[in-house]
Enzyme design. Structure first.
Site: not given
Length: 422
Positions: A145, A178, A259
């Site tokens: 992402h 992910d 992230s």
């Protein structure tokens, strides 16, 4: 059905985010005169740390306003002369604080050179995240992402600890876990991270998170492992397959922009990829901050997939060949209807794919799976996350109930290499 909102992604920071408070009086404000006293109070001004330039300027103005008010106040009240001796605190050069063995400081010093800030420009705007250096020539692990916005005419650039930057290209992505791998262009001599084993992680042990929350690169936070194998569902891919993984839960402060950065143990070894957070808000995107519930993808579960991406292969995943739903929700419940919990826990089998390993093992629609090997299954997300922790071809024992009777089935997990899976 679990009505708690799913953890939010935090790969992109929100340009409209503002700090909730500021310290120091606002510009142009006038503090009340001080009470009469032989010893005057020392004024305090300051500014709130913020992410965007406008907020930094606002905070700075507040601090300057406080300083200006302090000077005017004491210039007016200062006596013409004083016989009181002025004393100041001594200034010493204490030298650089040595890092204690096994300390957060030592871990940070060792790991920071292996962490990068990733900036992405796309048609949707700009965002940033973090990454973990895997090779000295620029192979970098991050979240899908973080970089997925660069797929349609976007661009990726990477910032290193020494302040240098490089453009980067995507080597591979895997929405189901992910994860993504990118390659920085024309770089060499980088410091690869040391990869540990997430299977050795224990609840309560100390960990360190490193990344670029809200674009603030090289940020270090620490905490403990709060839980293991926490099923985290952060959405689904274009074919409806859930992005679910058995996460390491930590209370180390993790925020939007962390992230793709590493969660490391106190040996400095990467045990997880920081990927999502739970927030107090119902929003599933971006702006909310850490409340001590962060989730990392265990490194053991994804390294086979990472190796496939580095080799230019399409990632594969284990599957049972069934669709599932929460056993706590009635099988005939319709979206939007009030739900009366069934009192059951587990994953209820829906459709069974013809020729699948589940079908050949005798599983049927309506069965409730309660365990895979030694892992209890309490929901559909539990089952998906647990199966994703295996590889195609692994042999497992599945425990399930049918009409109140418990049974087991030994089966070899399928691969999704030939098509979509549930």
């Amino acid at each position: 059905m679990n009505d708690t909102p799913p953890p939010s992604f935090y790969g992109q920071s929100d340009p409209d985010e503002r700090p909730t408070s500021a310290f120091g009086p606002a510009p142009g404000s006038h503090p009340a005169p001080p009470p009469a006293a032989t010893e005057k109070r020392r004024g305090r001004g300051g500014f709130a740390a913020a992410v965007v330039t406008a907020s930094l300027l606002l905070g700075g103005a507040a601090g300057l306003g406080g300083a200006a008010a302090y000077d005017a106040w004491y210039d007016e009240d200062a006596p013409a002369s004083s016989n009181v001796a002025t004393r100041t605190s001594p200034v010493v050069d204490q030298g650089e604080a040595p890092a204690e063995a096994g300390s957060v400081q030592e871990v940070a010093s060792a790991v920071l050179p292996s962490v990068v800030k990733i900036d992405v420009l796309s048609s949707q705007g700009a965002g940033s995240g973090s990454g973990i250096i895997l090779s000295d020539d620029g192979t970098i692990l991050t979240n899908n992402h973080v970089v997925e916005g660069a797929g349609a005419g976007g661009s990726i650039s990477v910032g290193f600890e020494d302040g240098t930057r490089a453009d980067a290209t995507v080597l591979g992505t895997d929405p189901l876990t992910d994860t993504a791998v990118i390659r920085a262009d024309d770089v060499s001599g980088l410091t690869p991270a040391t990869l540990g084993q997430s299977g050795n992680v224990a609840v309560g042990q100390q960990v360190v998170a490193i990344g670029s929350p809200f674009g603030l690169d090289a940020t270090v936070t620490s905490g403990i492992v709060s839980a293991l194998e926490r099923p985290v569902n952060v959405g689904s891919d274009s074919e409806g397959n859930a992005t679910t993984y058995p996460a390491i839960q930590t209370d180390a402060a993790i925020n939007p922009g962390n992230s793709g950065g590493p969660l490391v143990d106190m040996t400095g070894s990467v045990v997880g990829i920081n990927s999502s957070i739970r927030t107090a808000s119902s929003s599933t995107q971006g702006g909310a901050g850490s409340i001590g519930l962060g989730f990392s993808i265990p490194i053991d579960e994804v390294m086979p997939i990472v190796d496939q991406m580095i080799a230019g292969e399409t990632p594969t995943h284990a599957r049972l060949g069934i669709t599932v739903s929460d056993a706590s929700v009635p099988a005939d419940a319709q979206p939007g209807d009030p739900v009366q919990p069934t009192g059951e826990t587990g994953a209820r089998v829906g459709e069974v794919t013809d020729g699948s390993t589940a079908g050949e093992a005798g599983l049927e629609s309506g069965d409730v799976i309660t365990r895979v090997e030694d892992s209890p299954i309490e929901s559909a997300d539990d089952l998906v996350a647990t199966v994703r922790s295996y590889r195609p071809g692994d042999e497992v024992t599945v425990t399930y109930t049918r009409d109140g009777e418990e049974s087991t089935a030994d089966l070899t997990l399928d691969s999704d290499a030939e098509g979509a899976t549930s």
